[in-house]
Scaffold this active site. Sequence first.
Site, PDB file in Angstrom:
ATOM      1  N   LYS A 130      -5.416 -16.526 -17.719  1.00 38.99           N
ATOM      2  CA  LYS A 130      -4.000 -15.679 -17.742  1.00 38.99           C
ATOM      3  C   LYS A 130      -4.041 -15.043 -16.282  1.00 38.99           C
ATOM      4  CE  LYS A 130      -4.847 -14.884 -22.556  1.00 38.99           C
ATOM      5  NZ  LYS A 130      -4.311 -13.931 -23.578  1.00 38.99           N
ATOM      6  N   GLU A 147      -2.541 -21.235 -31.892  1.00 39.30           N
ATOM      7  CA  GLU A 147      -2.859 -19.889 -31.468  1.00 39.30           C
ATOM      8  C   GLU A 147      -2.005 -18.982 -32.222  1.00 39.30           C
ATOM      9  OE1 GLU A 147      -4.857 -19.742 -27.303  1.00 39.30           O
ATOM     10  OE2 GLU A 147      -2.725 -19.614 -27.060  1.00 39.30           O
ATOM     11  N   SER A 160      -9.015 -15.233 -29.993  1.00 39.33           N
ATOM     12  CA  SER A 160     -10.308 -14.569 -29.914  1.00 39.33           C
ATOM     13  C   SER A 160     -11.387 -15.164 -30.100  1.00 39.33           C
ATOM     14  CB  SER A 160     -10.212 -13.101 -30.739  1.00 39.33           C
ATOM     15  OG  SER A 160      -9.093 -12.407 -30.271  1.00 39.33           O
ATOM     16  N   HIS A 175       2.655 -21.369 -23.952  1.00 34.21           N
ATOM     17  CA  HIS A 175       1.763 -20.157 -24.535  1.00 34.21           C
ATOM     18  C   HIS A 175       2.665 -19.277 -25.081  1.00 34.21           C
ATOM     19  CE1 HIS A 175      -0.955 -16.928 -24.372  1.00 34.21           C
ATOM     20  NE2 HIS A 175      -2.028 -18.036 -24.403  1.00 34.21           N
ATOM     21  N   GLY A 232      -6.307 -12.263 -27.964  1.00 26.15           N
ATOM     22  CA  GLY A 232      -6.617 -10.672 -27.061  1.00 26.15           C
ATOM     23  C   GLY A 232      -6.632  -9.699 -28.136  1.00 26.15           C
ATOM     24  N   GLU A 251       2.617 -16.094 -24.806  1.00 24.11           N
ATOM     25  CA  GLU A 251       2.996 -14.998 -23.902  1.00 24.11           C
ATOM     26  C   GLU A 251       4.310 -15.581 -23.185  1.00 24.11           C
ATOM     27  OE1 GLU A 251      -0.841 -14.528 -21.906  1.00 24.11           O
ATOM     28  OE2 GLU A 251      -1.335 -13.658 -24.142  1.00 24.11           O
ATOM     29  N   ASN A 259      -8.272 -20.129 -20.618  1.00 27.04           N
ATOM     30  CA  ASN A 259      -7.100 -19.726 -19.913  1.00 27.04           C
ATOM     31  C   ASN A 259      -7.155 -18.194 -19.307  1.00 27.04           C
ATOM     32  OD1 ASN A 259      -4.362 -18.851 -19.397  1.00 27.04           O
ATOM     33  ND2 ASN A 259      -4.003 -18.344 -21.570  1.00 27.04           N
TER      34      ASN A 259
HETATM   35  C1  PEP Z   1      -5.135 -17.298 -24.936  1.00 28.10           C
HETATM   36  O1  PEP Z   1      -4.979 -16.698 -24.108  1.00 28.10           O
HETATM   37  O2  PEP Z   1      -4.543 -18.525 -25.023  1.00 28.10           O
HETATM   38  C2  PEP Z   1      -6.401 -16.911 -26.033  1.00 28.10           C
HETATM   39  C3  PEP Z   1      -6.556 -17.422 -27.017  1.00 28.10           C
HETATM   40  O3  PEP Z   1      -6.892 -15.398 -25.535  1.00 28.10           O
HETATM   41  P1  PEP Z   1      -7.947 -14.700 -26.206  1.00 28.10           P
HETATM   42  O4  PEP Z   1      -8.839 -15.836 -26.611  1.00 28.10           O
HETATM   43  O5  PEP Z   1      -8.473 -13.644 -25.410  1.00 28.10           O
HETATM   44  O6  PEP Z   1      -7.493 -14.346 -27.541  1.00 28.10           O
END
Ligand code: PEP
Length: 271
Positions: free
Chosen positions: A38, A193, A235, A122, A199, A124, A36
């Site tokens: 982003k 998630e 992460s 997601h 992040g 976000e 992803n």
């Molecule tokens: C994500 O954006 O779905 C995500 C898991 O980001 P990260 O791996 O940077 O934590």
Amino acid sequence: MGAPAGQTRYNSGLLNFILVDDSLMSQSRKRLVMGNWKMHGSLQANAALLQGLVAGATRVAAVDLAVCAPFPYLAQLQALLGGSTISWGGQDVSVHGQGAYTGEVSAAMLKDFGCSWVLCGHSERRAMHGESSDLVAAKAAGALALGLTPVVCVGETLEDRDTGNAECVIGDQLDPVLALGTESLSKLVVAYEPVWAIGTGRTATPDQAQAVHAFIRAALGRHGAGQTRILYGGSVKPANAAALFGQPDIDGALVGGASLVADEFLNIAAA
Ligand code: PEP
């Protein structure tokens, strides 16, 4: 004749029936590792990243690899990933088919650019754009209707976890998706998630992640979709991926930051 591995055949006289061993069934779910991006990227940076991914994809042939990019770059993905084993998708989709929805992108438009996947809900988008779980499920249904595979994201905040409400929150997020029924649930992907791990550099431990994945799998199973793939996101890095993938209900990863570096992403897939 003996039953195939993972199945026990019974003959009760009137009925022949087969019990399927769920632990062995899990081996049949192909690992999926999805990036992803982003709101990162540029034509130039993407070209280098995609070339690195295509060049390295053969060493992870046993894994489904996919990339979700910002809308303006979908044409670039189509040009550079077309003919490769890497598929691609969008990071969001409109719940509407077409019309006066400025700034929105429809499922048909994603299909026009060769997308196979789309992220729905997601964290976000839930947090910054007020997307409700009903809207997320409606987006997933609309995507499925157009032949896209939605990756429905769910996850709790740190406060939810600390107050013992993680499963309750995730259950509420899943409910409208579960209501789509067995056929839809069997075609989509769920990504767990935890918001506190996205992040932040802080990953759920394999045991923490597995516990939630088992909870999600049980909910899917009650709706006849116990073999739907469930990804972990938050992460994920090459250093922690193998331990996560070693869990029986973790079928792959949704990867943010580490998906922006070809080697990191491929090393996660290969873990
Ligand atoms: C994500 O954006 O779905 C995500 C898991 O980001 P990260 O791996 O940077 O934590």
